[in-house]
Design a protein around this motif. Sequence first.
Motif, PDB file in Angstrom:
ATOM      1  N   THR A  64      11.940 -52.371   8.908  1.00 35.81           N
ATOM      2  CA  THR A  64      12.813 -51.763   7.903  1.00 35.81           C
ATOM      3  C   THR A  64      14.182 -52.430   7.990  1.00 35.81           C
ATOM      4  O   THR A  64      14.739 -52.570   9.077  1.00 35.81           O
ATOM      5  N   TYR A  65      14.695 -52.853   6.838  1.00 39.43           N
ATOM      6  CA  TYR A  65      15.988 -53.532   6.850  1.00 39.43           C
ATOM      7  C   TYR A  65      16.861 -53.058   5.700  1.00 39.43           C
ATOM      8  O   TYR A  65      16.385 -52.518   4.704  1.00 39.43           O
ATOM      9  N   ASN A  66      18.165 -53.272   5.867  1.00 33.97           N
ATOM     10  CA  ASN A  66      19.121 -52.824   4.859  1.00 33.97           C
ATOM     11  C   ASN A  66      19.275 -53.856   3.754  1.00 33.97           C
ATOM     12  O   ASN A  66      18.659 -54.924   3.781  1.00 33.97           O
ATOM     13  N   THR A  71      20.546 -56.111   9.450  1.00 30.34           N
ATOM     14  CA  THR A  71      20.004 -55.182  10.437  1.00 30.34           C
ATOM     15  C   THR A  71      18.524 -54.949  10.147  1.00 30.34           C
ATOM     16  O   THR A  71      18.155 -54.628   9.019  1.00 30.34           O
ATOM     17  N   ILE A  72      17.699 -55.134  11.178  1.00 28.90           N
ATOM     18  CA  ILE A  72      16.252 -54.913  11.036  1.00 28.90           C
ATOM     19  C   ILE A  72      15.790 -53.998  12.162  1.00 28.90           C
ATOM     20  O   ILE A  72      16.081 -54.234  13.336  1.00 28.90           O
ATOM     21  N   VAL A  73      15.094 -52.934  11.782  1.00 24.90           N
ATOM     22  CA  VAL A  73      14.496 -52.020  12.758  1.00 24.90           C
ATOM     23  C   VAL A  73      12.988 -52.280  12.760  1.00 24.90           C
ATOM     24  O   VAL A  73      12.360 -52.352  11.704  1.00 24.90           O
ATOM     25  N   TYR A  74      12.427 -52.420  13.947  1.00 22.05           N
ATOM     26  CA  TYR A  74      11.051 -52.918  14.073  1.00 22.05           C
ATOM     27  C   TYR A  74      10.202 -51.999  14.955  1.00 22.05           C
ATOM     28  O   TYR A  74      10.590 -51.672  16.073  1.00 22.05           O
ATOM     29  N   TYR A  75       9.058 -51.576  14.413  1.00 21.85           N
ATOM     30  CA  TYR A  75       8.082 -50.776  15.153  1.00 21.85           C
ATOM     31  C   TYR A  75       6.794 -51.588  15.293  1.00 21.85           C
ATOM     32  O   TYR A  75       6.354 -52.242  14.342  1.00 21.85           O
ATOM     33  N   ASP A  76       6.174 -51.500  16.470  1.00 22.30           N
ATOM     34  CA  ASP A  76       4.961 -52.250  16.749  1.00 22.30           C
ATOM     35  C   ASP A  76       3.970 -51.304  17.423  1.00 22.30           C
ATOM     36  O   ASP A  76       4.216 -50.806  18.519  1.00 22.30           O
ATOM     37  N   PHE A  77       2.857 -51.048  16.742  1.00 27.71           N
ATOM     38  CA  PHE A  77       1.833 -50.158  17.290  1.00 27.71           C
ATOM     39  C   PHE A  77       0.535 -50.936  17.455  1.00 27.71           C
ATOM     40  O   PHE A  77       0.009 -51.479  16.482  1.00 27.71           O
ATOM     41  N   TYR A  78       0.034 -50.979  18.669  1.00 27.60           N
ATOM     42  CA  TYR A  78      -1.198 -51.722  18.944  1.00 27.60           C
ATOM     43  C   TYR A  78      -2.336 -50.744  19.199  1.00 27.60           C
ATOM     44  O   TYR A  78      -2.200 -49.799  19.974  1.00 27.60           O
ATOM     45  N   GLY A  79      -3.448 -50.984  18.531  1.00 32.85           N
ATOM     46  CA  GLY A  79      -4.620 -50.142  18.728  1.00 32.85           C
ATOM     47  C   GLY A  79      -4.413 -48.727  18.236  1.00 32.85           C
ATOM     48  O   GLY A  79      -3.935 -48.494  17.129  1.00 32.85           O
ATOM     49  N   VAL A 297       5.240 -53.547   0.708  1.00 32.56           N
ATOM     50  CA  VAL A 297       6.692 -53.389   0.672  1.00 32.56           C
ATOM     51  C   VAL A 297       7.006 -52.032   0.066  1.00 32.56           C
ATOM     52  O   VAL A 297       6.525 -51.708  -1.028  1.00 32.56           O
ATOM     53  N   ILE A 298       7.786 -51.216   0.771  1.00 35.26           N
ATOM     54  CA  ILE A 298       8.035 -49.830   0.389  1.00 35.26           C
ATOM     55  C   ILE A 298       9.535 -49.559   0.415  1.00 35.26           C
ATOM     56  O   ILE A 298      10.250 -50.039   1.305  1.00 35.26           O
ATOM     57  N   ASN A 299      10.015 -48.788  -0.540  1.00 29.80           N
ATOM     58  CA  ASN A 299      11.415 -48.357  -0.524  1.00 29.80           C
ATOM     59  C   ASN A 299      11.584 -47.200   0.455  1.00 29.80           C
ATOM     60  O   ASN A 299      10.753 -46.296   0.503  1.00 29.80           O
ATOM     61  N   SER A 300      12.672 -47.220   1.224  1.00 26.49           N
ATOM     62  CA  SER A 300      12.922 -46.169   2.208  1.00 26.49           C
ATOM     63  C   SER A 300      14.344 -45.629   2.060  1.00 26.49           C
ATOM     64  O   SER A 300      15.264 -46.369   1.708  1.00 26.49           O
ATOM     65  N   LYS A 301      14.509 -44.350   2.363  1.00 27.20           N
ATOM     66  CA  LYS A 301      15.827 -43.730   2.308  1.00 27.20           C
ATOM     67  C   LYS A 301      16.578 -43.875   3.626  1.00 27.20           C
ATOM     68  O   LYS A 301      17.791 -43.693   3.685  1.00 27.20           O
ATOM     69  N   LYS A 302      15.839 -44.188   4.697  1.00 31.19           N
ATOM     70  CA  LYS A 302      16.455 -44.321   6.015  1.00 31.19           C
ATOM     71  C   LYS A 302      15.975 -45.603   6.672  1.00 31.19           C
ATOM     72  O   LYS A 302      14.875 -46.079   6.400  1.00 31.19           O
ATOM     73  N   ILE A 303      16.811 -46.141   7.543  1.00 31.10           N
ATOM     74  CA  ILE A 303      16.413 -47.353   8.267  1.00 31.10           C
ATOM     75  C   ILE A 303      15.622 -46.999   9.527  1.00 31.10           C
ATOM     76  O   ILE A 303      14.752 -47.748   9.954  1.00 31.10           O
ATOM     77  N   PHE A 304      15.924 -45.817  10.126  1.00 34.19           N
ATOM     78  CA  PHE A 304      15.134 -45.325  11.255  1.00 34.19           C
ATOM     79  C   PHE A 304      14.123 -44.320  10.726  1.00 34.19           C
ATOM     80  O   PHE A 304      14.497 -43.344  10.073  1.00 34.19           O
ATOM     81  N   LEU A 305      12.853 -44.566  11.002  1.00 33.87           N
ATOM     82  CA  LEU A 305      11.780 -43.748  10.444  1.00 33.87           C
ATOM     83  C   LEU A 305      11.310 -42.708  11.456  1.00 33.87           C
ATOM     84  O   LEU A 305      11.144 -43.019  12.641  1.00 33.87           O
ATOM     85  N   ASP A 306      11.069 -41.500  10.969  1.00 34.70           N
ATOM     86  CA  ASP A 306      10.530 -40.483  11.862  1.00 34.70           C
ATOM     87  C   ASP A 306       9.009 -40.601  11.916  1.00 34.70           C
ATOM     88  O   ASP A 306       8.395 -41.381  11.184  1.00 34.70           O
TER      89      ASP A 306
END
Length: 317
Positions: A64-66, A71-79, A297-306
């Motif tokens: 997710t970026y502004n 600024t880029i916030v990055y989540y990585d989920f494996y398996g 590609v998705i629009n987001s209201k926040k850069i940090f996702l819950d």
Amino acid sequence: MKKISRTYFISFILLTSNMNVLAQSSKFYTTVYILNKIIDEGEYVNDERINKKQEINTNHLIYTYNFKKDTIVYYDFYGSEISTKKTPSICTLIKRSDTLFLSFKRNSYTNKIRVNFNTQEKSISINDKDIFYLNGVYYKYLYKSVNQSLNIKDLVDLLEDFLEDYNLEDLKFISSNEKYKHRDFKLLKAYMESYRSQATDYLDKWNIKFSYNKKGVLNYVLKKSAEDDQSLEKKLIISKDKTFKYLICRNNESRLIVNSEESFNTSKNSYNSKISAFQVGLGKETKYEIKRIVYKVINSKKIFLDQKKISEIITLK
């Protein structure tokens, strides 16, 4: 016709402007969701497979970026770990005086690099020791995009083949790919320095060669030391429309040799890589494949996702 007062007119304009700002703010952040399938083909010794079972896993990547892309916030989920809470990695690009600072933070680990632009030489230096020389049109583009606008995605694109040298591999899939989209963007040459991991007093000095075919497509990259050691060789084997395929060989101090066949499409955002990693000392070879299944590609209201938003993104069809 009823006359509209000046005060009412100004109020209406202000209200309309505020509504437009609110409407735009809901699209201020962009989220890129990538689902990769990882097919583990097993380990081999002397071309004989030593484990018989093929394993298939999934890798969920969320960036997710502004609007500025600084600024880029990055989540990585494996398996199957997507249901667990996870602290995201954060990448930021800031400018102080004439120097850019790229910071990548993952849990307790923080990596920082310095970036400087030299307009006279049309070059970009990293950490005052690595220098990339560009042609005029590519330098002009990056000067505006990265040096002035702080666009991380375009900086990642420039460093694409050298992200491992800066421990920035996690940013690979958020590259803008602009240098593949514009046939007049060219890297001319580069110079890098690095100390060996098992001999920290030994300095390798690398010369990097870039060549392009008649259509302006990156055709060949060679990273070679003054002692004739080869760290990277990248060869173009297919270039059709917006699809590219390369053979890539990376030699990590003659301890780990990684050969890959990497293909991608800059319009469809497809990606596929077949990889063979050979551990020289052990004589063991590991083979696996990365297949991209989803790119959204998705629009987001926040850069940090819950957790709720992450679950919604991952379950999107």
